[in-house]
Motif scaffolding. Structure first.
Motif, PDB file in Angstrom:
ATOM      1  N   UNK A 167       0.827  -1.215   0.099  1.00 19.21           N
ATOM      2  CA  UNK A 167      -0.279  -0.112   0.121  1.00 19.21           C
ATOM      3  C   UNK A 167       0.883   1.311   0.158  1.00 19.21           C
ATOM      4  N   UNK A 168       1.682   1.143   1.036  1.00 17.25           N
ATOM      5  CA  UNK A 168       2.598   2.640   1.163  1.00 17.25           C
ATOM      6  C   UNK A 168       3.378   2.590  -0.240  1.00 17.25           C
ATOM      7  N   UNK A 169       4.069   1.633  -0.777  1.00 17.61           N
ATOM      8  CA  UNK A 169       4.885   1.609  -1.636  1.00 17.61           C
ATOM      9  C   UNK A 169       4.107   2.006  -3.064  1.00 17.61           C
ATOM     10  N   UNK A 170       2.788   1.891  -3.189  1.00 16.48           N
ATOM     11  CA  UNK A 170       2.238   2.176  -4.320  1.00 16.48           C
ATOM     12  C   UNK A 170       2.231   3.710  -4.615  1.00 16.48           C
ATOM     13  N   UNK A 171       2.506   4.400  -3.648  1.00 16.20           N
ATOM     14  CA  UNK A 171       2.583   5.995  -3.719  1.00 16.20           C
ATOM     15  C   UNK A 171       4.020   6.316  -4.128  1.00 16.20           C
ATOM     16  N   UNK A 172       4.916   5.207  -4.412  1.00 19.05           N
ATOM     17  CA  UNK A 172       6.514   5.751  -4.981  1.00 19.05           C
ATOM     18  C   UNK A 172       6.552   6.565  -6.109  1.00 19.05           C
ATOM     19  N   UNK A 173       5.868   6.219  -7.233  1.00 18.22           N
ATOM     20  CA  UNK A 173       5.729   6.901  -8.506  1.00 18.22           C
ATOM     21  C   UNK A 173       5.331   8.634  -8.208  1.00 18.22           C
ATOM     22  N   UNK A 186      -4.611   9.024  -2.350  1.00 19.63           N
ATOM     23  CA  UNK A 186      -5.207   8.094  -1.244  1.00 19.63           C
ATOM     24  C   UNK A 186      -6.629   7.611  -1.441  1.00 19.63           C
ATOM     25  N   UNK A 187      -7.519   8.519  -1.698  1.00 18.27           N
ATOM     26  CA  UNK A 187      -8.808   8.266  -2.074  1.00 18.27           C
ATOM     27  C   UNK A 187      -9.173   7.272  -3.209  1.00 18.27           C
ATOM     28  N   UNK A 188      -8.319   7.352  -4.258  1.00 20.31           N
ATOM     29  CA  UNK A 188      -8.518   6.431  -5.431  1.00 20.31           C
ATOM     30  C   UNK A 188      -8.017   5.149  -4.956  1.00 20.31           C
ATOM     31  N   UNK A 189      -6.883   4.964  -4.366  1.00 23.71           N
ATOM     32  CA  UNK A 189      -6.751   3.708  -3.914  1.00 23.71           C
ATOM     33  C   UNK A 189      -7.648   3.159  -2.895  1.00 23.71           C
ATOM     34  N   UNK A 190      -8.462   3.678  -2.244  1.00 22.90           N
ATOM     35  CA  UNK A 190      -9.333   3.195  -1.317  1.00 22.90           C
ATOM     36  C   UNK A 190     -10.446   2.648  -1.999  1.00 22.90           C
ATOM     37  N   UNK A 191     -10.821   3.554  -3.174  1.00 22.61           N
ATOM     38  CA  UNK A 191     -12.020   3.515  -3.830  1.00 22.61           C
ATOM     39  C   UNK A 191     -11.793   2.564  -4.896  1.00 22.61           C
ATOM     40  N   UNK A 192     -10.753   2.227  -5.560  1.00 26.12           N
ATOM     41  CA  UNK A 192     -10.620   1.320  -6.734  1.00 26.12           C
ATOM     42  C   UNK A 192      -9.827   0.162  -6.469  1.00 26.12           C
ATOM     43  N   UNK A 193      -9.220   0.176  -5.318  1.00 28.77           N
ATOM     44  CA  UNK A 193      -7.940  -0.918  -5.366  1.00 28.77           C
ATOM     45  C   UNK A 193      -8.200  -1.736  -3.929  1.00 28.77           C
ATOM     46  N   UNK A 207      -3.173  -5.356  -5.071  1.00 33.30           N
ATOM     47  CA  UNK A 207      -2.038  -5.121  -5.824  1.00 33.30           C
ATOM     48  C   UNK A 207      -2.305  -5.127  -7.164  1.00 33.30           C
ATOM     49  N   UNK A 208      -2.921  -6.285  -7.793  1.00 30.67           N
ATOM     50  CA  UNK A 208      -3.341  -6.361  -9.036  1.00 30.67           C
ATOM     51  C   UNK A 208      -4.237  -5.053  -9.770  1.00 30.67           C
ATOM     52  N   UNK A 209      -5.350  -4.703  -8.890  1.00 33.99           N
ATOM     53  CA  UNK A 209      -5.870  -3.566  -9.367  1.00 33.99           C
ATOM     54  C   UNK A 209      -5.042  -2.565  -9.490  1.00 33.99           C
ATOM     55  N   UNK A 210      -4.291  -2.236  -8.359  1.00 41.45           N
ATOM     56  CA  UNK A 210      -3.534  -0.920  -8.333  1.00 41.45           C
ATOM     57  C   UNK A 210      -2.450  -0.882  -9.736  1.00 41.45           C
ATOM     58  N   UNK A 211      -1.920  -2.267  -9.993  1.00 41.41           N
ATOM     59  CA  UNK A 211      -1.084  -2.263 -11.072  1.00 41.41           C
ATOM     60  C   UNK A 211      -1.733  -1.951 -12.487  1.00 41.41           C
ATOM     61  N   UNK A 212      -3.135  -2.199 -12.567  1.00 41.46           N
ATOM     62  CA  UNK A 212      -3.982  -2.160 -13.764  1.00 41.46           C
ATOM     63  C   UNK A 212      -4.085  -0.418 -13.685  1.00 41.46           C
ATOM     64  N   UNK A 213      -4.414   0.172 -12.422  1.00 41.43           N
ATOM     65  CA  UNK A 213      -4.792   1.618 -12.558  1.00 41.43           C
ATOM     66  C   UNK A 213      -3.496   2.426 -13.076  1.00 41.43           C
ATOM     67  N   UNK A 214      -2.449   1.939 -12.261  1.00 45.55           N
ATOM     68  CA  UNK A 214      -1.058   2.544 -12.711  1.00 45.55           C
ATOM     69  C   UNK A 214      -0.872   2.490 -14.242  1.00 45.55           C
ATOM     70  N   UNK A 215      -1.161   1.432 -14.992  1.00 47.79           N
ATOM     71  CA  UNK A 215      -0.870   1.412 -16.346  1.00 47.79           C
ATOM     72  C   UNK A 215      -1.986   2.422 -17.231  1.00 47.79           C
ATOM     73  N   UNK A 216      -3.205   2.450 -16.469  1.00 50.80           N
ATOM     74  CA  UNK A 216      -3.988   3.381 -17.001  1.00 50.80           C
ATOM     75  C   UNK A 216      -3.508   4.832 -17.143  1.00 50.80           C
TER      76      UNK A 216
END
Length: 780
Positions: free
Chosen positions: A167-173, A190-197, A207-216
């Motif tokens: 979770x914390x690492x997802x903000x690295x970019x 933060x709100x996007x990760x809570x709502x979408x991931x 983490x898979x949902x977050x990776x998909x959001x990152x690709x978008x």
């Protein structure tokens, strides 16, 4: 000098309550996103000092922090405008008083880049005060900020996101060693990760949902593709993809608001051009295009504010697109709705009128004209066999492009406030007298018990759910001199006896045609202190309040800690975002069946109606879970002191089954010519008549024919009191017709059901009735 991050201070106040203060506090903010939370925390500090939080203007005078006559806890905003009005001597005196550290505690809001921080005396000011700072988000401050957001978010209360891997690492970019971002960007992430991931039930981070959001976010989103999927399948996931695509262009690619809105209009025009067969564009496509026109005021405001270089609040452009999508999903959920654009016709008409003005300063003139042209062509392909709302869209679009005389585009729904009309039919005096709505009542009781009279509330729910009644009871409890421990009004003190006549209670209708004058009058009244120290303002139809008028109320909402605003709305998303951010959200739900029955008994008793349980059940069902509608239903049958179920059904228009029984022979025969003529002349609409026949067929099949089951049950309260004898007689007629056709009864019944369930029922019958072009020349 003591220097603390504002997030640490607010987190401590959230966990342990506000701390006592022994000196002045300086809050150096950057974006100001936490100003509202800081004011709430300072209000708690003031209460611990047995004082009230009040504001004071510059310049400061000796003894300014002692509170003056009313013993207030001073809050001073050192804005650029306030500093610019000061003379040099007044500014120097104000800073000297802070640097001396004398007097009672006070709070001072200073922007991080304020010119006062460059003056030589500022160092002494900070040494004498407690300094709170809004941090830039860097790798060093990321974890404290996330701790605060996790503890205070209302999206997932009590969730432990930081304890989950990734979770914390997802903000690295977003935050790395080379750059820092401001707090609003991290809050949005933060709100996007809570709502979408994260899973809504378990709050587990995926983490898979977050990776998909990152690709978008890296540029792989295609808006037109996602819009076509959204309109075709009507799935929330497609809306998320569409919003993410525009968010990527806005936030990551740096697109201007004008460019983004132009693309949004462009893909809508291309959507209408999508080949869909001989019937032309689908119903959903037309609804989407019409909603884009209805929401244009919100889109154009975003473009205009960017052009002027000034915004009242955060960038709302992507949020508006999300609002259009959610409005679309809600309106297309019912495929048989007679008017999927109900409540939006006035907005559509205003946008179409804007096309006729030819305003040279209109930034959306070109793209709007293209969309109206596309809508005129698309709706025209379906106009011959279309429902009335498509024909109105077509006529309105044609009027704009000059092909027909200008006419109003659809009926303008004048919202009738059922709650206002029926609130006094059985006026409750306390929360305990209300039936149902326990969750909303519990929240309102809690706010009364806190005695936080400056808290603003947003009550939303369907029309007739009882929002106005709840708001008035809440206001009565707030103004009560001695409220009960459970948060109800005592109903005995002078304030309770004179409620409604008090100068500390105001009620305003946001949908009034004279709302400008009403707003001016209200602002005038709010400039005076309340006589009781408490004041409540109820705003009905807040979702219809004109934006430019509502903006005038924002400053009174912010600067009157002794005044609580209660906004009432059917659609909370249409309430001004700047106002919604100040309010605690309370949803008023419909009543359950047993609650509606209890309320029906109470209303009938108050109206001196003698009703048996059959009538009570019928009235409760006709109310549809809404107290306001139930009051109207009971008023409609009040002419008879002892109404019977048959009389109630007749008065409420629920006796259509009797007419269908008389027409049962040709329903069994399946005579298309008679059916079409009857459906045209019935006056209730083709879709409704087809639904009624379906309901009766399914009822007779399930109740009167052995061995059959309903393929798709269509319950209807009209059939609750349909006699078993009539059901058996209709089933017997089916059996006789089956014998005549040498067929099985269940097979004949299924064929009739399939025919009446078909969406192309009337189209096929009309085609079969239409004579050939050479019918009159054969045989000559």
């Amino acid at each position: 000098m003591s220097r603390v991050w504002d997030i640490d201070y607010l987190l401590a106040a959230h966990r342990d309550g506000p701390a006592m203060m022994d000196r002045a506090l300086i809050y150096r903010y950057r974006s100001g996103v936490l100003r509202r939370s800081m004011i709430a925390a300072l209000r708690g500090v003031a209460e611990r000092h047995d004082r009230e939080l009040g504001t004071r203007n510059l310049p400061l005078m000796p003894g300014f922090a002692e509170g003056g006559l009313f013993g207030g806890f001073v809050l001073c905003d050192w804005s650029r405008a306030a500093i610019g009005k000061l003379k040099p001597a007044g500014l120097e005196t104000s800073l000297s008083l802070l640097a001396a550290g004398e007097g009672a505690p006070s709070a001072h809001f200073v922007h991080y880049d304020s010119p006062v921080t460059k003056r030589p005396i500022w160092g002494a000011v900070e040494r004498a005060c407690l300094v709170l700072e809004e941090p830039l988000v860097t790798p060093h401050t990321l974890l404290p900020v996330l701790r605060y957001l996790q503890a205070t978010t209302d999206l997932a209360r009590g969730a432990d996101f930081l304890g989950q891997p990734g979770f914390k690492e997802s903000f690295g970019a977003l935050v790395d060693g080379r750059r820092s971002v401001e707090l609003p960007a991290l809050i949005q992430a933060f709100d996007e990760r809570v709502l979408l991931c994260t899973d809504r039930l378990t709050n587990r981070f995926d983490r898979a949902l977050d990776a998909r959001a990152a690709r978008r976010r890296q540029g792989r989103a295609r808006p037109l593709h996602h819009l076509r999927n959204l309109v075709t399948h009507r799935r929330v996931g497609d809306l998320i993809e569409l919003v993410s695509a525009f968010d990527e262009r806005r936030a990551d690619c740096g697109w201007t608001a004008s460019r983004l809105v132009r693309q949004f209009y462009g893909i809508t025009v291309r959507l209408l051009d999508t080949p869909t067969g001989a019937d032309g564009p689908t119903r959903s496509m037309l609804v989407w295009a019409a909603l884009v026109l209805a929401w244009e005021n919100h889109l154009s405001r975003c473009v205009r504010e960017e052009k002027q270089g000034y915004r009242r609040g955060p960038d709302m452009l992507v949020t508006v697109i999300d609002g259009i999508g959610r409005d679309f999903l809600a309106r297309t959920a019912d495929a048989d709705a007679d008017d999927p654009l109900s409540g939006r016709w006035q907005d559509i008409a205003q946008t179409l009128d804007r096309c006729c003005r030819g305003d040279s300063d209109d930034p959306l003139a070109t793209v709007r004209d293209a969309l109206v042209d596309g809508l005129a062509a698309a709706s025209g392909l379906r106009a011959r066999q279309a429902p009335w709302w498509v024909r109105h869209l077509h006529a309105g679009a044609l009027a704009v492009i000059g092909q027909v005389e200008h006419c109003a585009c659809g009926p303008v729904a004048q919202a009738s406030d059922a709650e206002a009309a029926n609130a006094d039919a059985l006026p409750p005096s306390t929360f305990a007298a209300l039936i149902g709505r326990s969750r909303a009542i519990a929240s309102l009781r809690d706010f009364v018990q806190r005695r936080d009279h400056g808290m603003d509330l947003l009550l939303h729910g369907p029309q007739g759910a009882g929002k106005r009644t709840l708001a008035r009871l809440y206001a009565k409890a707030v103004l009560c001199d001695a409220p009960a421990p459970d948060g109800s009004a005592c109903d005995a003190c002078e304030a309770c006896r004179t409620f409604g006549e008090s100068f500390d209670f105001f009620e305003i209708d946001g949908g009034s045609v004279t709302i400008g004058a009403l707003t001016e009058h209200l602002i005038n009244k709010l400039s005076y202190r309340p006589t009781s120290g408490r004041r409540v303002v109820v705003v009905r139809r807040a979702d219809e309040y004109p934006a430019e008028e509502f903006d005038r109320l924002l400053q009174p909402m912010e600067n009157n800690p002794d005044t609580g605003f209660v906004l009432l709305a059917c659609d909370p998303h249409r309430v001004r975002e700047a106002a919604r951010s100040r309010c605690h959200d309370i949803r008023v739900r419909s009543l359950a069946a047993d609650e509606m029955s209890a309320l029906a008994r109470a209303i009938c008793s108050a109206r001196r109606l003698i009703c048996d349980e059959a009538v009570i059940t019928l009235l409760a069902a006709a109310g549809g879970g809404l107290p306001g509608r139930l009051h109207e239903v009971c008023a409609a049958v009040a002419g008879s002191p002892t109404p019977t179920p048959q009389e109630v059904r007749r008065r409420l228009g629920l006796d259509w089954a009797d007419e269908l029984v008389a027409r049962w022979p040709w329903i069994v025969e399946g005579a298309p010519a008679i059916a079409v003529d009857w459906m045209r002349s019935s006056g209730v609409g083709r879709t409704e008549q087809a639904r009624r026949v379906q309901a009766l067929l399914l009822h007779v099949g399930v109740r009167g024919i052995q061995g059959v089951s309903s393929p798709s049950p269509l319950p209807d309260q009209v059939l609750q009191y349909f006699s078993d004898t009539a059901t058996i007689e209709l089933a017997a007629m089916l059996e006789r017709r089956a014998v005549q056709r040498d067929a099985r009864t269940d097979a004949l019944w299924r064929g009739l059901v399939e025919t009446w369930l078909s969406d192309r029922l009337t189209h096929d019958w009309q085609f079969r009735r239409r004579p050939p072009d050479d019918a009159g020349t054969k045989g000559d």
